[in-house]
Design a protein around this motif. Structure first.
Motif, PDB file in Angstrom:
ATOM      1  N   UNK A  70     -79.218 -86.912 -27.534  1.00 62.29           N
ATOM      2  CA  UNK A  70     -80.027 -87.340 -28.677  1.00 62.29           C
ATOM      3  C   UNK A  70     -81.284 -86.478 -28.844  1.00 62.29           C
ATOM      4  N   UNK A  71     -81.908 -86.106 -27.746  1.00 63.09           N
ATOM      5  CA  UNK A  71     -83.101 -85.260 -27.823  1.00 63.09           C
ATOM      6  C   UNK A  71     -82.784 -83.899 -28.433  1.00 63.09           C
ATOM      7  N   UNK A  72     -81.681 -83.292 -27.988  1.00 66.53           N
ATOM      8  CA  UNK A  72     -81.268 -82.007 -28.547  1.00 66.53           C
ATOM      9  C   UNK A  72     -80.945 -82.114 -30.021  1.00 66.53           C
ATOM     10  N   UNK A  73     -80.309 -83.207 -30.395  1.00 69.85           N
ATOM     11  CA  UNK A  73     -79.972 -83.431 -31.809  1.00 69.85           C
ATOM     12  C   UNK A  73     -81.239 -83.538 -32.651  1.00 69.85           C
ATOM     13  N   UNK A  74     -82.209 -84.300 -32.185  1.00 64.82           N
ATOM     14  CA  UNK A  74     -83.463 -84.478 -32.933  1.00 64.82           C
ATOM     15  C   UNK A  74     -84.217 -83.149 -33.033  1.00 64.82           C
ATOM     16  N   UNK A  75     -84.249 -82.381 -31.943  1.00 67.61           N
ATOM     17  CA  UNK A  75     -84.939 -81.075 -31.974  1.00 67.61           C
ATOM     18  C   UNK A  75     -84.306 -80.137 -32.981  1.00 67.61           C
ATOM     19  N   UNK A  76     -82.960 -80.043 -32.965  1.00 68.44           N
ATOM     20  CA  UNK A  76     -82.274 -79.147 -33.909  1.00 68.44           C
ATOM     21  C   UNK A  76     -82.502 -79.592 -35.346  1.00 68.44           C
ATOM     22  N   UNK A  77     -82.439 -80.900 -35.577  1.00 63.06           N
ATOM     23  CA  UNK A  77     -82.659 -81.421 -36.931  1.00 63.06           C
ATOM     24  C   UNK A  77     -84.075 -81.105 -37.400  1.00 63.06           C
ATOM     25  N   UNK A  78     -85.057 -81.243 -36.526  1.00 64.69           N
ATOM     26  CA  UNK A  78     -86.449 -80.958 -36.894  1.00 64.69           C
ATOM     27  C   UNK A  78     -86.614 -79.479 -37.249  1.00 64.69           C
ATOM     28  N   UNK A  79     -86.021 -78.602 -36.444  1.00 70.08           N
ATOM     29  CA  UNK A  79     -86.117 -77.164 -36.720  1.00 70.08           C
ATOM     30  C   UNK A  79     -85.448 -76.844 -38.062  1.00 70.08           C
ATOM     31  N   UNK A  80     -84.298 -77.452 -38.314  1.00 74.48           N
ATOM     32  CA  UNK A  80     -83.614 -77.218 -39.589  1.00 74.48           C
ATOM     33  C   UNK A  80     -84.493 -77.601 -40.767  1.00 74.48           C
ATOM     34  N   UNK A  81     -85.135 -78.760 -40.686  1.00 69.52           N
ATOM     35  CA  UNK A  81     -85.953 -79.233 -41.805  1.00 69.52           C
ATOM     36  C   UNK A  81     -87.246 -78.449 -41.957  1.00 69.52           C
ATOM     37  N   UNK A  95     -87.973 -75.174 -40.765  1.00 65.68           N
ATOM     38  CA  UNK A  95     -87.864 -73.725 -40.950  1.00 65.68           C
ATOM     39  C   UNK A  95     -86.928 -73.270 -42.059  1.00 65.68           C
ATOM     40  N   UNK A  96     -86.101 -74.150 -42.565  1.00 70.76           N
ATOM     41  CA  UNK A  96     -85.093 -73.729 -43.529  1.00 70.76           C
ATOM     42  C   UNK A  96     -85.159 -74.603 -44.779  1.00 70.76           C
ATOM     43  N   UNK A  97     -85.809 -74.125 -45.838  1.00 70.32           N
ATOM     44  CA  UNK A  97     -86.012 -74.931 -47.043  1.00 70.32           C
ATOM     45  C   UNK A  97     -84.716 -75.403 -47.698  1.00 70.32           C
ATOM     46  N   UNK A  98     -83.601 -74.725 -47.446  1.00 73.83           N
ATOM     47  CA  UNK A  98     -82.338 -75.150 -48.047  1.00 73.83           C
ATOM     48  C   UNK A  98     -81.887 -76.507 -47.502  1.00 73.83           C
ATOM     49  N   UNK A  99     -82.244 -76.824 -46.272  1.00 77.98           N
ATOM     50  CA  UNK A  99     -81.807 -78.092 -45.664  1.00 77.98           C
ATOM     51  C   UNK A  99     -82.500 -79.292 -46.306  1.00 77.98           C
ATOM     52  N   UNK A 100     -83.843 -79.274 -46.462  1.00 76.81           N
ATOM     53  CA  UNK A 100     -84.462 -80.411 -47.165  1.00 76.81           C
ATOM     54  C   UNK A 100     -83.979 -80.536 -48.614  1.00 76.81           C
ATOM     55  N   UNK A 101     -83.689 -79.400 -49.268  1.00 75.09           N
ATOM     56  CA  UNK A 101     -83.168 -79.481 -50.648  1.00 75.09           C
ATOM     57  C   UNK A 101     -81.805 -80.158 -50.672  1.00 75.09           C
ATOM     58  N   UNK A 102     -80.954 -79.830 -49.703  1.00 76.01           N
ATOM     59  CA  UNK A 102     -79.646 -80.486 -49.619  1.00 76.01           C
ATOM     60  C   UNK A 102     -79.825 -81.972 -49.304  1.00 76.01           C
ATOM     61  N   UNK A 103     -80.721 -82.280 -48.383  1.00 72.77           N
ATOM     62  CA  UNK A 103     -80.965 -83.688 -48.041  1.00 72.77           C
ATOM     63  C   UNK A 103     -81.456 -84.462 -49.265  1.00 72.77           C
TER      64      UNK A 103
END
Length: 187
Positions: free
Chosen positions: A137-148, A150-158
């Motif tokens: 779960x910790x790794x999942x949360x870290x990767x999700x945070x980095x995606x949101x 550092x990568x503007x395309x991810x929040x736009x998709x969300x």
């Protein structure tokens, strides 16, 4: 096998650009063995990992990724595929409708393409999926945070998925699960 899935696969196979994109890249025997193994209800966890490895290598191959994205633009492939993957469930009545509505929105499909076209985003997505599979779960949360972050395309998709209620429906508990404390189903 689900009738909608069969319809989607037949429609996809009927498109020359799909067959040409896959013909020289995928080991169809490996896919057939994997699908047969997945159809057994009690397959082991390693089979799921094999499927994820196959999906990952497929999405890393530009021709396959492009063939899949082109298929998602075809109504006759996308609609039965979505119906097969997300059947309506009595305990989550809005989930199928929200996902179907999002799949019909060209803006959502553009954002999916943007996300999948970025190699760094794909790498982080696969790391998040692997963390999920490994119950990290910790790794999942870290990767999700980095995606949101550092990568503007991810929040736009969300946000595009949020507009259709997909995120709300995925978070919504099943209506058959009792609420804590009062024994009543949650709304």
């Amino acid at each position: 096998m689900n009738r909608n899935l069969v319809t989607a696969l037949q429609a996809a196979w009927g498109l020359p650009e799909f067959r040409n994109g896959l013909r020289h890249i995928i080991d169809l025997d490996e896919v057939a063995v994997l699908l047969a193994t997945l159809s057994v209800p009690d397959h082991d966890h390693e089979v799921d990992r094999s499927l994820l490895r196959l999906l990952r290598s497929s999405l890393e191959t530009g021709e396959i990724r492009e063939a899949v994205l082109l298929l998602l633009e075809q109504d006759e492939v996308r609609r039965p595929l979505v119906a097969a993957v997300v059947p309506p469930r009595a305990d989550r009545p809005g989930q199928a409708a929200a996902i179907t509505a999002a799949s019909e929105d060209p803006a959502v499909r553009r954002e999916v393409r943007t996300v999948l076209d970025d190699a760094r985003v794909r790498a982080l997505l696969w790391q998040a999926i692997e963390a999920q599979v490994n119950d990290d779960r910790g790794g999942l949360v870290r990767r999700a945070a980095v995606l949101f972050i550092r990568h503007p395309s991810v929040p736009r998709l969300a946000w595009a998925l949020h507009r259709h209620g997909v995120l709300r429906e995925l978070r919504r508990p099943s209506t058959s699960a009792p609420a804590e404390g009062n024994g009543q189903p949650r709304a």
